[in-house]
Write an enzyme that holds these catalytic residues in place. Structure first.
Site, short mmCIF file in Angstrom:
data_model
loop_
_atom_site.label_atom_id
_atom_site.label_comp_id
_atom_site.label_asym_id
_atom_site.label_seq_id
_atom_site.Cartn_x
_atom_site.Cartn_y
_atom_site.Cartn_z
N ASP A 290 0.83 -1.21 0.00
CA ASP A 290 0.00 0.00 0.00
C ASP A 290 0.86 1.26 0.00
O ASP A 290 0.74 2.13 0.86
CB ASP A 290 -0.97 0.02 1.18
CG ASP A 290 -2.20 -0.84 0.93
OD1 ASP A 290 -2.21 -1.58 -0.08
OD2 ASP A 290 -3.15 -0.77 1.73
N ASN A 322 -2.84 -4.66 -1.31
CA ASN A 322 -4.06 -4.73 -2.12
C ASN A 322 -4.24 -3.47 -2.98
O ASN A 322 -4.96 -3.51 -3.98
CB ASN A 322 -5.29 -4.94 -1.24
CG ASN A 322 -5.52 -3.83 -0.25
OD1 ASN A 322 -4.65 -3.55 0.59
ND2 ASN A 322 -6.66 -3.18 -0.30
N HIS A 323 -3.57 -2.37 -2.62
CA HIS A 323 -3.68 -1.15 -3.42
C HIS A 323 -2.66 -1.08 -4.55
O HIS A 323 -2.69 -0.13 -5.34
CB HIS A 323 -3.58 0.09 -2.53
CG HIS A 323 -4.88 0.45 -1.90
ND1 HIS A 323 -5.77 1.33 -2.46
CD2 HIS A 323 -5.46 0.00 -0.77
CE1 HIS A 323 -6.84 1.43 -1.69
NE2 HIS A 323 -6.67 0.63 -0.65
N HIS A 371 1.12 -8.39 3.56
CA HIS A 371 0.30 -7.18 3.71
C HIS A 371 -1.02 -7.47 4.42
O HIS A 371 -1.40 -6.76 5.35
CB HIS A 371 0.02 -6.56 2.35
CG HIS A 371 -0.84 -5.33 2.46
ND1 HIS A 371 -0.36 -4.13 2.92
CD2 HIS A 371 -2.15 -5.12 2.18
CE1 HIS A 371 -1.33 -3.23 2.94
NE2 HIS A 371 -2.43 -3.81 2.50
N HIS A 446 -2.26 -3.34 6.60
CA HIS A 446 -3.61 -3.40 6.04
C HIS A 446 -4.69 -2.73 6.87
O HIS A 446 -5.79 -2.48 6.36
CB HIS A 446 -3.96 -4.86 5.79
CG HIS A 446 -5.09 -5.12 4.86
ND1 HIS A 446 -5.32 -4.37 3.72
CD2 HIS A 446 -6.08 -6.07 4.88
CE1 HIS A 446 -6.38 -4.85 3.09
NE2 HIS A 446 -6.86 -5.88 3.78
#
Length: 517
Positions: A290, A322-323, A371, A446
């Site tokens: 992220d 996830n980003h 993450h 996260h």
């Protein structure tokens, strides 16, 4: 119909608690607000407002799965309650589920035909769905897709008559090491060629070379970057248009000696370097995903990290979050930021580079760093993780998805994800995974934590979150962990946010998302 006295009393108490929850929400204490709305619901579960309000609080904590569940319950209680559809539609939008969101906003418009806000939201949602359909229609099949890195010849960048001269790959890499920091922060000129050269070298060298090379092509220099040097800066400067290796070395020495660089950009990242020293082989870093989105200086952050990676590969390690994905970048700002500061070409190039990032790391065969979290099934071994084909956009299920999206829960077993993607896993899941892989600790990120970190699962799992005052409103501390061999005992360091330019978070996010922020 006469209500029983107990029901009247419960309803009255519930309303008082709802008002307390509203005050907690206004103070950005969203977890506290959720707890209070929950108490109100326990007293009076047939009030759609309580469910919708709790859904809104979940949305603020990015718990979109829980928000959808609560909003759906509000709709179940009252089919004509427009805010139930509104809250659910907003949560679907935040997850990138535009078609589902469109249905809810159509229902809001049907219930409130004369509401200008409902009309505006519906139009934005319709635009998003139309754009999605267009992109799907023109998408090239994966088997025919050509890497954008193949269209850029980084050896030719900077060799034009008005460009700086970086004649060899070695020089280009050396300049890229920290010259991106220089160009973004130090150069006091209109540095079209220099800025474009360094940006391209940093990203293309990582993107093209990690993918296995690149071929000839043409790169168009179409943006002028006007940069200012802060008055107090007294360090190395570029003379003319040429970025030389000697300049980069002097600039690094200045950084080390003065212990400062302009904090006009990526302020919190530089603050970490101030607190813990610059990355080096003797002081290596692992950044746990992220790196981009939500903030408005994502480009400066990721280029700085990539530059350090070019300069000294063993000094810095980067995990995928996830980003680091197209779907998130499209919604939460990085795509817009790159398009605004650079070009569409770099949007695609970053997407390719992100697919190269590792999904997890193991420190000294004892600490598993990821993450998100763990898995929906037992028996996952490190070899299974190594076998994942990570060179793709994250899927919506499976091991790769769960590594990037899952969260711990305080009770045993597994449960649905409060985010709507991945899952929640308990202490027993964590302990089995560690035991089966001969590991001691899980470190993940996260999630925002008030103190910057949280130790869970009987000390076997640590969440560390390094973005203080998240989105300029959460008021949380940031944290990082130091591990020193041989015992690898975690030493957690917390810190507060530092001042930054008056550029708001989400400045580059999609218009419809800013409307709900």
């Amino acid at each position: 119909m006469v209500m029983p006295s107990m029901e009247i009393e419960n309803s009255s108490q519930a309303e008082e608690i709802k008002l307390q929850a509203n005050e907690a929400f206004k103070a950005h204490k969203y977890s506290q607000a959720i707890d209070l709305y929950t108490r109100a619901i326990e007293l009076h579960s047939q009030n759609a407002v309580y469910w919708a309000n709790r859904a809104f609080a979940h949305t603020k904590l990015e718990e979109y799965g829980s928000a959808i569940q609560d909003a759906s319950k509000a709709i179940e209680v009252d089919l004509k309650y427009s805010k139930g559809y509104y809250r659910r539609g907003a949560a679907y939008l935040a997850m990138g589920k535009f078609k589902e969101a469109l249905k809810d906003f159509q229902q809001v418009k049907k219930i409130c035909p004369n509401d200008p806000d409902a009309t505006k939201k519906l139009k934005e949602c319709e635009k998003a769905v139309m754009k999605l359909k267009f992109e799907e229609a023109i998408a090239v099949p994966n088997s025919e897709r050509r890497s954008v890195a193949d269209s850029i010849d980084f050896r030719s960048i900077g060799t034009g008559p008005d460009s700086s001269s970086l004649t060899t790959l070695v020089t280009a890499l050396a300049a890229a090491a920290v010259a991106m920091v220089v160009v973004m922060l130090v150069v006091g000129i209109a540095a079209t060629a220099v800025a474009t050269t360094v940006v391209a070298v940093v990203v293309v060298v990582i993107g093209a070379c990690w993918w296995g090379g690149c071929t000839s092509g043409v790169f168009s220099k179409s943006h002028t970057v006007n940069l200012d040097v802060e008055p107090q800066y007294s360090g190395a400067r570029i003379e003319g248009d040429v970025v030389t290796l000697d300049f980069v070395k002097r600039m690094l020495d200045d950084f080390k000696n003065q212990k400062c660089l302009h904090k006009r950009y990526f302020y919190d990242l530089l603050n970490i370097f101030d607190l813990n020293g610059l990355p080096s082989e003797e002081n290596p870093y692992l950044f746990n995903g992220d790196f981009v989105d939500r903030g408005s200086f994502s480009l400066e952050v990721i280029l700085t990290l990539f530059a350090f990676k070019c300069m000294s590969p063993s000094a810095i390690y980067l995990s995928r979050g996830n980003h680091e994905s197209k779907s998130m970048n499209k919604i939460y700002g990085f795509e817009g930021e790159v398009r605004s500061k650079l070009s569409e070409t770099f949007v695609e190039l970053f997407a390719e580079v992100f697919c190269c990032l590792p999904l997890a790391h193991v420190i000294n065969e004892k600490i598993f760093v990821v993450h998100g979290g763990l898995f929906s099934v037992d028996g996952v071994k490190l070899s299974d993780i190594r076998a994942i084909d990570r060179f793709c956009e994250p899927p919506e299920e499976g091991l790769m998805c769960e590594l990037l999206w899952s969260d711990p829960q305080p009770y045993p077993g597994r449960g649905p994800s409060k985010r709507g993607v991945g899952l929640s896993f308990g202490v027993d899941v964590t302990k089995r995974f560690l035991q089966e892989n001969n590991l001691d600790l899980v470190v993940r990120s996260h999630e925002v934590k008030d103190e910057g970190y949280e130790i869970e699962h009987d000390g076997k799992l640590i969440t560390v979150f390094s973005a203080p005052n998240y989105c300029d409103q959460m008021g949380n501390k940031g944290a990082f962990i130091r591990f020193e061999a041989p015992d690898l005992k975690p030493n957690i360091v917390t810190f507060s946010a530092v001042p930054h330019p008056d550029v708001k978070p989400m400045a580059y996010a999609n218009n419809f998302l800013r409307m709900f922020s």
